[in-house]
Design a protein around this motif. Structure first.
Motif, PDB file in Angstrom:
ATOM      1  N   VAL A 190      21.874   5.172  39.492  1.00 38.96           N
ATOM      2  CA  VAL A 190      22.225   6.534  39.082  1.00 38.96           C
ATOM      3  C   VAL A 190      21.338   7.554  39.811  1.00 38.96           C
ATOM      4  O   VAL A 190      21.824   8.554  40.349  1.00 38.96           O
ATOM      5  CB  VAL A 190      22.092   6.690  37.547  1.00 38.96           C
ATOM      6  CG1 VAL A 190      22.192   8.149  37.155  1.00 38.96           C
ATOM      7  CG2 VAL A 190      23.185   5.891  36.860  1.00 38.96           C
ATOM      8  N   VAL A 191      20.033   7.265  39.861  1.00 42.58           N
ATOM      9  CA  VAL A 191      19.110   8.178  40.546  1.00 42.58           C
ATOM     10  C   VAL A 191      19.489   8.280  42.022  1.00 42.58           C
ATOM     11  O   VAL A 191      19.571   9.374  42.585  1.00 42.58           O
ATOM     12  CB  VAL A 191      17.656   7.678  40.383  1.00 42.58           C
ATOM     13  CG1 VAL A 191      16.747   8.334  41.406  1.00 42.58           C
ATOM     14  CG2 VAL A 191      17.162   7.979  38.984  1.00 42.58           C
ATOM     15  N   GLY A 192      19.766   7.127  42.642  1.00 49.30           N
ATOM     16  CA  GLY A 192      20.138   7.116  44.053  1.00 49.30           C
ATOM     17  C   GLY A 192      21.353   7.990  44.304  1.00 49.30           C
ATOM     18  O   GLY A 192      21.380   8.795  45.237  1.00 49.30           O
ATOM     19  N   ILE A 193      22.348   7.833  43.453  1.00 48.28           N
ATOM     20  CA  ILE A 193      23.586   8.589  43.660  1.00 48.28           C
ATOM     21  C   ILE A 193      23.343  10.075  43.389  1.00 48.28           C
ATOM     22  O   ILE A 193      23.759  10.931  44.168  1.00 48.28           O
ATOM     23  CB  ILE A 193      24.706   8.016  42.773  1.00 48.28           C
ATOM     24  CG1 ILE A 193      25.099   6.637  43.310  1.00 48.28           C
ATOM     25  CG2 ILE A 193      25.914   8.934  42.780  1.00 48.28           C
ATOM     26  CD1 ILE A 193      26.042   5.867  42.443  1.00 48.28           C
ATOM     27  N   LEU A 194      22.603  10.364  42.298  1.00 48.38           N
ATOM     28  CA  LEU A 194      22.342  11.767  41.969  1.00 48.38           C
ATOM     29  C   LEU A 194      21.628  12.476  43.109  1.00 48.38           C
ATOM     30  O   LEU A 194      21.997  13.576  43.500  1.00 48.38           O
ATOM     31  CB  LEU A 194      21.483  11.850  40.703  1.00 48.38           C
ATOM     32  CG  LEU A 194      22.237  11.773  39.384  1.00 48.38           C
ATOM     33  CD1 LEU A 194      21.279  11.954  38.226  1.00 48.38           C
ATOM     34  CD2 LEU A 194      23.309  12.849  39.326  1.00 48.38           C
ATOM     35  N   PHE A 195      20.606  11.798  43.640  1.00 49.74           N
ATOM     36  CA  PHE A 195      19.843  12.439  44.699  1.00 49.74           C
ATOM     37  C   PHE A 195      20.575  12.381  46.038  1.00 49.74           C
ATOM     38  O   PHE A 195      20.186  13.039  46.984  1.00 49.74           O
ATOM     39  CB  PHE A 195      18.450  11.807  44.812  1.00 49.74           C
ATOM     40  CG  PHE A 195      17.494  12.296  43.774  1.00 49.74           C
ATOM     41  CD1 PHE A 195      16.673  13.377  44.024  1.00 49.74           C
ATOM     42  CD2 PHE A 195      17.436  11.692  42.535  1.00 49.74           C
ATOM     43  CE1 PHE A 195      15.805  13.844  43.053  1.00 49.74           C
ATOM     44  CE2 PHE A 195      16.573  12.149  41.561  1.00 49.74           C
ATOM     45  CZ  PHE A 195      15.751  13.234  41.825  1.00 49.74           C
ATOM     46  N   GLY A 196      21.623  11.560  46.117  1.00 53.13           N
ATOM     47  CA  GLY A 196      22.413  11.508  47.341  1.00 53.13           C
ATOM     48  C   GLY A 196      23.515  12.545  47.366  1.00 53.13           C
ATOM     49  O   GLY A 196      24.088  12.830  48.411  1.00 53.13           O
ATOM     50  N   VAL A 197      23.805  13.123  46.208  1.00 53.29           N
ATOM     51  CA  VAL A 197      24.921  14.058  46.125  1.00 53.29           C
ATOM     52  C   VAL A 197      24.657  15.307  46.985  1.00 53.29           C
ATOM     53  O   VAL A 197      25.505  15.723  47.760  1.00 53.29           O
ATOM     54  CB  VAL A 197      25.193  14.474  44.660  1.00 53.29           C
ATOM     55  CG1 VAL A 197      26.071  15.702  44.602  1.00 53.29           C
ATOM     56  CG2 VAL A 197      25.857  13.336  43.920  1.00 53.29           C
ATOM     57  N   TYR A 198      23.443  15.841  46.868  1.00 53.77           N
ATOM     58  CA  TYR A 198      23.156  17.076  47.590  1.00 53.77           C
ATOM     59  C   TYR A 198      23.291  16.907  49.107  1.00 53.77           C
ATOM     60  O   TYR A 198      24.022  17.676  49.743  1.00 53.77           O
ATOM     61  CB  TYR A 198      21.778  17.615  47.199  1.00 53.77           C
ATOM     62  CG  TYR A 198      21.340  18.772  48.046  1.00 53.77           C
ATOM     63  CD1 TYR A 198      22.002  19.999  47.960  1.00 53.77           C
ATOM     64  CD2 TYR A 198      20.306  18.647  48.960  1.00 53.77           C
ATOM     65  CE1 TYR A 198      21.616  21.056  48.758  1.00 53.77           C
ATOM     66  CE2 TYR A 198      19.919  19.697  49.758  1.00 53.77           C
ATOM     67  CZ  TYR A 198      20.570  20.907  49.656  1.00 53.77           C
ATOM     68  OH  TYR A 198      20.197  21.944  50.454  1.00 53.77           O
ATOM     69  N   PRO A 199      22.643  15.886  49.692  1.00 51.79           N
ATOM     70  CA  PRO A 199      22.836  15.716  51.136  1.00 51.79           C
ATOM     71  C   PRO A 199      24.305  15.506  51.508  1.00 51.79           C
ATOM     72  O   PRO A 199      24.765  16.036  52.533  1.00 51.79           O
ATOM     73  CB  PRO A 199      22.016  14.459  51.453  1.00 51.79           C
ATOM     74  CG  PRO A 199      21.021  14.353  50.373  1.00 51.79           C
ATOM     75  CD  PRO A 199      21.678  14.921  49.152  1.00 51.79           C
ATOM     76  N   ALA A 200      25.036  14.771  50.682  1.00 45.53           N
ATOM     77  CA  ALA A 200      26.434  14.490  51.000  1.00 45.53           C
ATOM     78  C   ALA A 200      27.256  15.777  50.982  1.00 45.53           C
ATOM     79  O   ALA A 200      28.081  16.016  51.868  1.00 45.53           O
ATOM     80  CB  ALA A 200      26.995  13.484  50.003  1.00 45.53           C
TER      81      ALA A 200
END
Lengths: 227, 442
Positions: free
Chosen positions: B417-427
């Protein structure tokens, strides 16, 4: 005759470092289906801007741009993406292959953005690789290929989704004379097969292959020559 | 956009930069492993602490006889009967299911002698379980056994102070002490280690001094000493009849203590309505302490785990931003070839997912070795720096991490969940690039 593109009073302004640049100042143009157009002109004359607008990468500031029956000048980002995926093939000066994919995968990329891929389409990609003369290099990565070979892959890729248009921005700008001729021959072949071809170039010998040469100057059509 | 293709591209892109991907995975790995470690060690320490608190008697309810303020009306006898009855004991044990064990205790002050030496001792009639529940440690011999209880033997076990006073030079085991009031001898079968008096805990448990105790089977006490005690005071005689001084009830879980205490109180109220001669004592402070300890540990672990995951998440975001920057051109090409914004978002989210799942899986392995690593570390520390180890609190020295499958699931889930949450902004940043600008990017 069926029109591939109808352009009417097209303008494009953009802001660069706080200053408004008027890249296109009213272009009107009709491109029949199956035409071969070369767009020429000095740098800053708006050739690439015009090509990007026709290629649905950008939206005009004003004016009308019709591809086939669709008015693309008022479409949103998602709709433009769909038009690009289904009707347009791009060839770039610097090839722009995706480095982590091999030759065949690069050719297949446009298909992924159309939804499903059929077995038929997949085998067509192999045929295209064959047509551009790279059937023995399907598993190679772009960096293992020469510039000319990379541009062949790019041409094959531009045809993968069976587009109406091939838009080429200085496709031979990075190539030597011999390779340039090969690439132009290849484009000629596809033009003969019925694709509408629009090439931005500043090289005379490239432009001579086209049926029509359009010269731009300061965002306006300076001269339109039918050969 | 095809799912399989997207996943394959994601994995390929990740593998294209092995070192960078490895570092990202390492960040997540540390996050996940440390969460598991913290949970496991925290649970271990918490359990130890709970055990210690239970050892103090947090899961015990104590029912005591108290001498009523005034004699019941109409009583003419100078002997006052009051307090817990053996029948009370039977009823409590039989009717309340949450009671795991019960200890009846009868205690009285008695003079004990050996030869010329004498001492005013507390004679405690009890059962064999008494030693375990009150944590008495046997020095030599044995505590009162079931057989001795059954056979009402004249056997006794002495606390250390009694031994010191009556047997300064001799070995007491096998000798007999004399109770002059009962005119009776008791054979010494065991002696206890010294035990410090317990301090009073809050208002619920009084301080207790175990050093003057002489333990005998409660059956023996009943038969030999009886229930009635008579004392002479200022010429008049005063007496009392008490069957049991105390019943210590062991409850089958700290969480049931309060409920059971209510039941016990109700039962006894019915049976002792005339005289207020029994009191139910609940170790409230201990229960509260146990609860506070537990919550404190949970908060503590939560905070540290949160911080480590935040660090991991920032790591992912950092790497993904760099990746997005580096692949600006690719994003432009894909957009030109027909990718929508959501296609681009998906592509980068899949890459972060691949990275965080990989990190999570490795992290689980890292978490699973926790108990071995902790005991290994302890062995190394004790052999090379035993002085240092001995300065650590007992709790830390002895902690055994407790692994629970939910810890793995939790840590893994959180990492993804953390990985995806923090990946959302760059994506999203990647998706909102202008395709023309992106194509022009070096």
């Amino acid at each position: 005759m069926q029109l591939a593109a109808r352009i009417h009073e097209l303008t494009k302004d953009y802001v660069l470092k706080g200053e408004t640049v008027r890249a296109l100042r009213g272009i009107s143009l009709e491109i029949p289906d199956g035409d071969y157009v070369a767009i020429m002109g000095p740098s800053g004359s708006g050739k690439s801007t015009l090509l990007n607008l026709i290629g649905c990468l950008d939206r005009p500031t004003s004016g009308c741009l019709q591809l086939g029956d669709d008015d693309v000048s008022s479409m949103n980002d998602g709709q433009l993406s769909r038009i690009r995926a289904s009707r347009i093939g791009f060839v770039f000066q610097s090839y722009n292959l995706i480095p982590q994919l091999n030759v065949l995968e690069n050719i297949e990329v446009p298909l992924y953005y159309r939804g499903r891929i059929t077995r038929l389409e997949r085998s067509r990609c192999r045929e295209l690789a064959d047509l551009v003369g790279l059937s023995d290099r399907l598993k190679h990565r772009p960096q293992q290929l020469s510039g000319g070979q990379q541009q062949r892959v790019a041409i094959a890729r531009s045809l993968a989704n069976d587009p109406c248009f091939i838009l080429a921005d200085e496709p031979t700008g990075n190539l030597d004379t011999g390779t340039t001729k090969d690439i132009l021959d290849l484009l000629d072949d596809f033009h003969r097969a019925g694709k509408t071809m629009i090439i931005v170039t500043h090289e005379k010998e490239v432009a001579t292959r086209a049926r029509r040469i359009i010269r731009l100057r300061d965002g306006r059509i300076d001269e339109s020559l039918v050969q | 956009m095809l799912w399989l293709h997207t996943w394959l591209i994601g994995i390929k892109s990740v593998l294209l930069h092995p070192l960078r991907s490895l570092l990202t995975v390492l960040g997540i790995f540390i996050g996940v492993a440390s969460v598991i470690w913290l949970l496991a060690i925290g649970a271990g320490i918490s359990q130890k602490a709970q055990e210690q608190i239970e050892g103090l008697g947090a899961d015990n309810i104590i029912v005591r006889s108290v001498k009523p303020a005034k004699a019941p009306d109409g009583s003419t006898s100078f002997i006052l009967p009051y307090g817990l009855l053996r029948a009370d004991y039977d009823i409590l044990v039989e009717t309340i299911p949450t009671i795991r064990g019960a200890l009846p205790i009868r205690e009285m002050r008695r003079e004990v002698r050996y030869g010329q030496r004498e001492l005013l001792a507390r004679v405690v009639g009890c059962t064999p379980e008494y030693a375990a529940i009150t944590q008495l440690e046997i020095d030599r011999g044995h505590f009162i056994s079931d057989a001795e209880l059954q056979l009402e033997k004249n056997h006794c076990v002495l606390a250390s102070n009694v031994v010191d006073t009556l047997f300064p030079y001799k070995d007491p085991i096998g000798r007999r002490i004399y109770l002059p009031e009962a005119q009776d001898y008791y054979k010494i079968v065991g002696i206890l280690k010294y035990r410090a008096p317990t301090a009073a805990i809050g208002g619920s448990l009084a301080a207790q001094d175990f050093s003057q105790d002489v333990y005998i089977p409660i059956t023996t006490l009943r038969r030999r000493l009886g229930d009635t005690v008579v004392v002479r005071r200022g010429g008049s005689r005063e007496g009392e009849t008490v069957e049991l001084n105390q019943i210590t009830l062991q409850i089958d879980g700290i969480e049931n203590v309060m409920k059971t205490a209510d039941l016990v109180q109700q039962t006894l109220d019915r049976r002792h309505s005339k005289l207020e001669d029994v009191v139910v004592i609940v170790p409230k402070e201990l229960l509260e302490q146990a609860e506070t300890t537990r919550i404190m540990f949970m908060v503590f672990m939560g905070v540290i785990a949160g911080i480590s995951l935040l660090v991991g998440g920032i790591g992912i975001m950092n790497i993904m931003l760099a990746t997005v920057m580096e692949r600006t051109r690719e994003i432009g090409v894909r957009r030109a070839l027909g990718a929508t914004r959501s296609d681009i978002v998906l592509q980068f989210l899949i890459e972060t997912t691949v990275l965080s799942v990989a990190g999570g899986l490795v992290g689980i392995l890292g978490g699973a070795v926790c108990p071995y690593a902790v005991s290994g570390l302890r062995n190394i520390l004790t052999s090379y720096a035993s002085d240092l180890v001995s300065t650590l609190p007992q709790l830390v020295q002895e902690v055994t991490p407790i692994l629970h499958p939910t810890y793995f699931a939790l840590a893994f889930l959180i990492s993804v969940v953390v990985g995806i949450l923090f990946g959302v902004y760059p994506a999203i940043r990647a998706a909102h690039m202008d395709p023309i600008e992106a194509l022009r990017h070096g």
